[in-house]
Write an enzyme that holds these catalytic residues in place. Sequence first.
Site, short mmCIF file in Angstrom:
data_model
loop_
_atom_site.label_atom_id
_atom_site.label_comp_id
_atom_site.label_asym_id
_atom_site.label_seq_id
_atom_site.Cartn_x
_atom_site.Cartn_y
_atom_site.Cartn_z
N LYS A 1 1.16 -1.18 0.42
CA LYS A 1 0.27 0.31 -0.20
C LYS A 1 1.06 1.48 -0.14
O LYS A 1 1.10 1.36 0.98
CB LYS A 1 -0.66 -0.02 0.79
CG LYS A 1 -2.38 0.92 1.18
CD LYS A 1 -1.73 2.05 0.69
CE LYS A 1 -1.35 3.11 1.84
NZ LYS A 1 -1.29 4.32 1.75
N GLY B 1 -4.64 6.02 4.32
CA GLY B 1 -3.77 5.26 5.28
C GLY B 1 -5.05 5.07 6.13
O GLY B 1 -5.20 3.83 5.79
N GLU C 1 9.98 1.42 10.47
CA GLU C 1 10.97 2.41 10.22
C GLU C 1 10.36 3.83 10.51
O GLU C 1 9.44 4.06 9.40
CB GLU C 1 11.42 1.95 8.80
CG GLU C 1 11.87 0.59 8.79
CD GLU C 1 13.72 0.69 8.73
OE1 GLU C 1 14.39 2.05 9.55
OE2 GLU C 1 14.19 -0.92 9.16
N CYS D 1 14.34 10.91 5.77
CA CYS D 1 13.63 10.87 7.46
C CYS D 1 15.51 10.65 8.46
O CYS D 1 16.03 10.91 9.76
CB CYS D 1 13.42 9.38 7.40
SG CYS D 1 13.83 8.31 6.54
N GLU E 1 11.09 15.59 14.18
CA GLU E 1 11.01 15.85 12.85
C GLU E 1 10.88 17.16 11.94
O GLU E 1 9.81 17.07 12.05
CB GLU E 1 11.13 14.79 12.21
CG GLU E 1 11.42 14.24 11.27
CD GLU E 1 10.80 13.00 11.07
OE1 GLU E 1 9.96 12.07 10.82
OE2 GLU E 1 11.87 12.26 10.55
#
Length: 462
Positions: free
Chosen positions: A170, A203, A245, A279, A369
Site C-alpha cells: 500500500k 492510509g 522504520e 528520515c 522531525e
Amino acid sequence: MKAHDGMYIDGAWRPAAGPGVIEVVNPADEQVIATVPAGTVEDVDAAVRAARAALPGWAATPPAERAARLAALRDVLVARQDEIAETVTAELGSPPKLSQTVHAGVPIAVTGSYAELAATYAFEERTGNSTVLHEPVGVVGAITPWNYPLHQIVAKTAPALAAGCTVVVKPAEDTPLVARLFAEAVHEAGIPAGVFNLVTGLGPVAGQALAEHPGVDLVSFTGSTAVGRRIGAIASGMVKKVALELGGKSANVILPGADLARAVNVGVANVMSNSGQTCSAWTRMLVHHDQYDEAVELAAAAAAKYRDRIGPLVSATQRDRVRGYIAKGVAEGARLAAGGPDSPHERGYYVSPTVFADVTPGMTIAQEEIFGPVLSVLRYADEEDALRIANGTVYGLAGAVWAADETEAVAFARRMETGQVDINGGRFNPLAPFGGYKQSGVGRELGAHGLAEYLQTKSFQF
Ligand code: NAD
C-alpha cells in the site's frame, strides 16, 4: 491528466471495488497530473487472498530461481530507469538528477543485492545436533511513505521475495505512480501471479485494512512515528510480526580538528537533498564553541547556493508544516542565518533552504522531525556535552561524525545511540543494515539483516 484504474492483484490489473479516486499533484506547479483508485477493504482483502494463495508455491521455489526472478526485476528497472526518474520528478518534485541517481538508481542496487543474497544466503544451517531452517514469515503487508517512494517499496519487497514471502504493498497516497510502474516491472520480470500485489489508497482506509487483515503475517511500515505506533499496537494485539522504520533527528557531530569546511558543506548538502524530506538527514549540526561562528557562516553560505536548485516539498500540507516549524524556531529565540519562511518561487510547494543558529538542545526545532530543508546549528562545550546533545532526542536513526582521524571519530560514534553513523563522510552502502534505535523504529532493512526480518526459524534435532 491521466486517470489510472485498477489494482495489481493476482498478476493482473483488476478494477477497483469502489468508485473513489486519489488525485496526484505535481508539487512543482500544483497541477493535478493523474488519478489512481482509492482502494477499499475489499481490494485489500482480494490482494491478501491472492498473496496467501501464491505463498506455498513461492516459498517452495528454490532460492536460485527466486534469485533469477529478482535479477530479471533489476534488469527491468534498469531498462525503465528514465521513466522511473521522470515519474518520481512529476509526483514528488525531486530534481531530475536526484531522481536518476537516487530515486531510480538505489532501487536498482538494492534489487541487485537481493538477487545475489537470495542465491548465496544460508537458508539452512547446522548447530550442534540440530539443523536450523530459515523459512519465509508468510504474507507481508508493506505500507510505505512518499519521500523515497520506489526505494521504500523495494527495500521491503526485494528481501521479502528473496526470503520466499509474498507481498501486498500500500504505497503513499502522494506518490502512487511510481508504485504502479514497479508493479508493471514485477509483471515484466515474470514473477508469478499473486507473489506481488499493489493496492493504492488512503492510509486510514486501505493502510489500516492491510495492517488489520488476519491473512497478513508481518506488517512492514515506513512512515511517521504517530502512525507507526498505531500499527505496532494493531500488530501486537493480533500477535503479528512488525517492522517499523520511523522518524529521525540525526546529529552531524563536528569534532575539533575535523576539516570544518568539508564537514559543514557535506552536512548542508545532506540536509538539502530531497528538500530535507529524508528520515536519516543530519538536521542537527553540532559544533565546538570555538568554531561555532565560522561554521554558521559556512553553513549559511552553503545553504544559499541551494535556493535555486532545491525541489519543492511534496504537498501544501508538508510545506505549511515546515513553515510552521520555521516560525516556531524564530519564536523560541533561534536566529535565522539563511532562508526563512518565504518561498523562493511563486508557484509550487517550495521552502527556502534555511539555517538556524543559536539553537539550544531543548528547542522544538532541535527535538522534532521537521522533514524539510531546515538545519539547526548547535554549540557544544566539550565532547561529553556533544554526546549528551547528540543522544538527547527520542530518535536514533542515523548520524555523522567528523574528526581529525578515523579512530577518534569511531570512538565517538560507538557511544552514539543510533542505527547508522557516517565516519568522515563515508558513502551509502546498500548492504549495511538501516534502522533505528529508540523511537526511530523496530527492525532493520537492507542487506542480510534486512533479509533476516522476513525469515523465521525451525529447528530439527537429531
Ligand atoms: P505517514 O505515517 O503519514 O504515512 C506513511 C504511510 O502510512 C502512507 O502509506 C500512509 O497512507 C499510511 N498510513 C497513514 N495512516 C495510516 C493508518 N492509520 N493505518 C495504516 N496506514 C496508514 O508518513 P508520511 O508523512 O507519509 O512520511 C513521512 C514520515 O516517514 C516521516 O516522519 C519520516 O521520518 C518517516 N520516514 C521514515 C523512514 C525510515 O526508514 N525510518 C523512511 C522514510 C520516511
